[in-house]
Enzyme design. Structure first.
Site, short mmCIF file in Angstrom:
data_model
loop_
_atom_site.label_atom_id
_atom_site.label_comp_id
_atom_site.label_asym_id
_atom_site.label_seq_id
_atom_site.Cartn_x
_atom_site.Cartn_y
_atom_site.Cartn_z
N LYS A 1 0.84 -1.21 0.00
CA LYS A 1 0.00 0.00 0.00
C LYS A 1 0.87 1.25 0.00
O LYS A 1 0.65 2.18 -0.78
CB LYS A 1 -0.90 0.01 1.24
CG LYS A 1 -1.59 1.34 1.47
CD LYS A 1 -2.46 1.34 2.70
CE LYS A 1 -1.76 1.73 3.98
NZ LYS A 1 -1.48 3.17 4.11
N ASN A 2 1.88 1.27 0.88
CA ASN A 2 2.68 2.49 1.03
C ASN A 2 3.60 2.77 -0.15
O ASN A 2 4.18 3.85 -0.24
CB ASN A 2 3.49 2.44 2.33
CG ASN A 2 2.62 2.68 3.55
OD1 ASN A 2 1.42 2.94 3.42
ND2 ASN A 2 3.21 2.59 4.73
N CYS B 1 -5.97 13.31 12.94
CA CYS B 1 -5.65 11.92 12.62
C CYS B 1 -5.54 11.17 13.93
O CYS B 1 -5.10 11.73 14.93
CB CYS B 1 -4.33 11.90 11.86
SG CYS B 1 -3.64 10.27 11.72
N ASP C 1 4.99 0.91 11.92
CA ASP C 1 3.80 0.23 11.38
C ASP C 1 3.71 -1.23 11.83
O ASP C 1 2.74 -1.91 11.48
CB ASP C 1 3.78 0.31 9.85
CG ASP C 1 3.38 1.69 9.36
OD1 ASP C 1 2.94 2.51 10.19
OD2 ASP C 1 3.51 1.94 8.14
N ARG D 1 0.35 14.98 13.34
CA ARG D 1 0.92 14.82 11.99
C ARG D 1 0.89 16.11 11.16
O ARG D 1 0.10 16.25 10.23
CB ARG D 1 0.18 13.69 11.25
CG ARG D 1 0.35 12.37 11.95
CD ARG D 1 -0.32 11.23 11.24
NE ARG D 1 0.57 10.53 10.32
CZ ARG D 1 0.23 9.42 9.68
NH1 ARG D 1 -0.94 8.90 9.84
NH2 ARG D 1 1.07 8.84 8.88
N ARG E 1 -8.38 -0.76 4.93
CA ARG E 1 -7.53 0.26 4.33
C ARG E 1 -6.18 -0.32 3.91
O ARG E 1 -5.56 0.19 2.97
CB ARG E 1 -7.27 1.39 5.34
CG ARG E 1 -8.46 2.31 5.56
CD ARG E 1 -8.05 3.49 6.42
NE ARG E 1 -6.75 3.98 5.95
CZ ARG E 1 -5.79 4.43 6.75
NH1 ARG E 1 -5.96 4.47 8.03
NH2 ARG E 1 -4.65 4.86 6.24
#
Ligand code: UD1
Length: 430
Positions: free
Chosen positions: A22-23, A126, A317, A131, A409
């Site tokens: 995803k990233n 968030c 993560d 952030r 997500r």
């Protein structure tokens, strides 16, 4: 709203194929704004964040054609998507779209570079801290852009002849701001030298793709990246790298439940620090031709201390997932989060399953318990939610994870991948 129901206690045995990252996919998709030709991306994961970015790019004039969706023998999907942005239709990224996904703010780089202007909403709040976007604004200013914040929007304008290459050193490592600098500097006049750049493998993947499009980037993967600006970029075909976070997450799941799983279509080189922590926790991790094999048969889980850090350090993560694993260790472990404030929302939910965790500022102290007990829990963010799944897989009885849209997500077909390996995981739609 969907829920995931897990009946814990089964070992995991079998094969888990890893999806495209995803990233990596998100910045690669955004790079399609830099050219009027077609950028073709292979191995794009099917995730809510990808679909959301498709909508955002569509608003800027990107035509998206999905084809070649093919189911592999092992059940994985390979999606190829063509992105074509003949002309930029709109330089505004509105609040309604940007507030749903922070990474959509990154369109500011290509819009400024190609169109000379951008009007992008500030991302807003968030769940994992404030952030801010100061690093984006400062680095783009270094390329000559003028920035003004007005009514929740960043209004950015490039100088008349376009952005100008410069030397800029980030005061703090930022993955997103490094991605944006790479994209903006690729079309700037002259050479840009980025200091204290993020070294994440996803940065290297973006640089490779931009180079295939005609950019001149060297040094990606180190903290100093040099970008020689070019006047235009062309289309290219690029394969999205494997998801290292998904890889590490399943490795931790196997370390948690015990069993023997081959995690395929991935590259262990991208997550050495995390794999080392999993080994120290007592799992056997070996490299195979297609990825890695993770085994834990009989032995217990040992306590391991970790501190999150930018790549190549232990990834933030994977912090929540590792905490899930540590809840069952035979002693006391400490996990320190240095990247994000407020990234411990999973602690209270893990406690509902019987975990013993105390927080002191940025460090969690986890006292391993011999057993966890299933309970209803709530997903709070993407990585936190999967830590609850890991804990639920090892808990006695039934764990119900609600708000699984967080999971969707970033984890492609999670329940299917786990079920194929013997877990009892079911999605329920109310
Ligand atoms: C990316 C990843 C995310 C991961 C994070 C850190 C994507 C889509 N997301 O997020 O999964 O957790 O890297 O590895 O790739 N910061 C500032 N000012 C800025 C920008 C960032 O202070 O202008 C701070 C952030 O608040 C945070 C730190 O810098 O404390 C690192 O953030 P950053 O690397 O930018 O994360 P993202 O790119 O948003």
């Amino acid at each position: 709203m969907d829920r995931i129901i897990i009946k814990g206690g089964n070992e995991l045995r079998g094969i888990i194929p890893i999806s495209g990252a995803k990233n990596a996919a998100l910045p690669l998709m955004i790079a399609s704004l830099l050219t009027s030709d077609t950028l073709t991306l292979e191995n794009v994961p099917h995730l809510a964040d990808v679909e959301q970015l498709v909508r955002i790019l569509g608003n800027h004039g990107v035509d998206v054609a999905v084809n070649g969706r093919r189911e592999n023998q092992d059940g994985s999907y390979a999606r190829t998507i063509h992105f074509t942005c003949r002309t930029i239709a709109d330089v505004t990224a509105p609040y309604e779209l940007v507030s749903k996904m922070r990474a959509s703010f990154w369109v500011i780089g290509p819009l400024l570079a190609r169109e000379g202007q951008a009007r992008v909403s500030l991302p807003g709040g968030c769940a994992i801290g404030t952030r801010p976007v100061d690093l984006f604004l400062e680095s783009l200013k270094a390329l000559g852009a003028e920035m003004e914040i007005d009514a929740g929007y960043v209004n950015a304008r490039a100088p008349k002849g376009g952005l100008v290459g410069a030397r800029y050193t980030f005061p703090k490592v930022s993955v997103g701001a490094t991605h944006v600098m790479l994209m903006a500097a690729s079309l700037a006049n002259g050479t840009t030298v980025i200091g204290n750049a993020a070294r994440e493998p996803e940065i290297v993947d973006l640089a490779k793709c931009l180079n295939a499009m005609g950019a001149k980037i060297t040094g990606a993967g180190t903290s100093t990246i040099t970008v020689e600006g070019v006047t235009s970029l062309a289309g290219a075909r690029h394969r999205v790298m494997p998801d290292r976070i998904e890889t590490g997450t399943y490795a931790m799941a196997v370390a948690m439940t015990g069993g023997d799983v081959e995690i395929t279509e991935t590259d262990p080189a991208f997550l050495e620090t995390a794999l080392e922590a999993i080994r120290r926790a007592g799992a056997e991790v070996t490299t195979t031709e297609r990825g890695i094999r993770v085994r834990r048969n009989g032995g217990g889980i040992s306590p391991v201390d970790v501190v999150t850090d930018p790549y190549p350090g232990f990834p933030t993560d994977m912090q929540a997932q590792f905490m899930g694993l540590m809840t069952r260790s035979s002693g006391v472990s400490h996990i320190t989060e240095t990247i994000f404030e407020n990234r411990f929302m999973h602690v209270q939910e893990l406690a509902r399953l019987g975990a013993k965790i105390t927080l002191n500022d940025r460090t969690a102290r986890i006292e391993g318990v011999p057993r966890l007990k299933g309970a209803p829990v709530m997903a709070t963010d993407l990585r936190a939610s999967v830590s609850l799944v890991i804990a639920g897989l090892a808990a006695e009885g039934e764990t119900t994870v609600s708000r699984v849209y967080h999971l969707d997500r970033g984890f492609e077909r999670l329940e299917e991948k786990l079920t194929r390996c013997g877990a009892q995981v079911e999605r329920v739609t109310d």
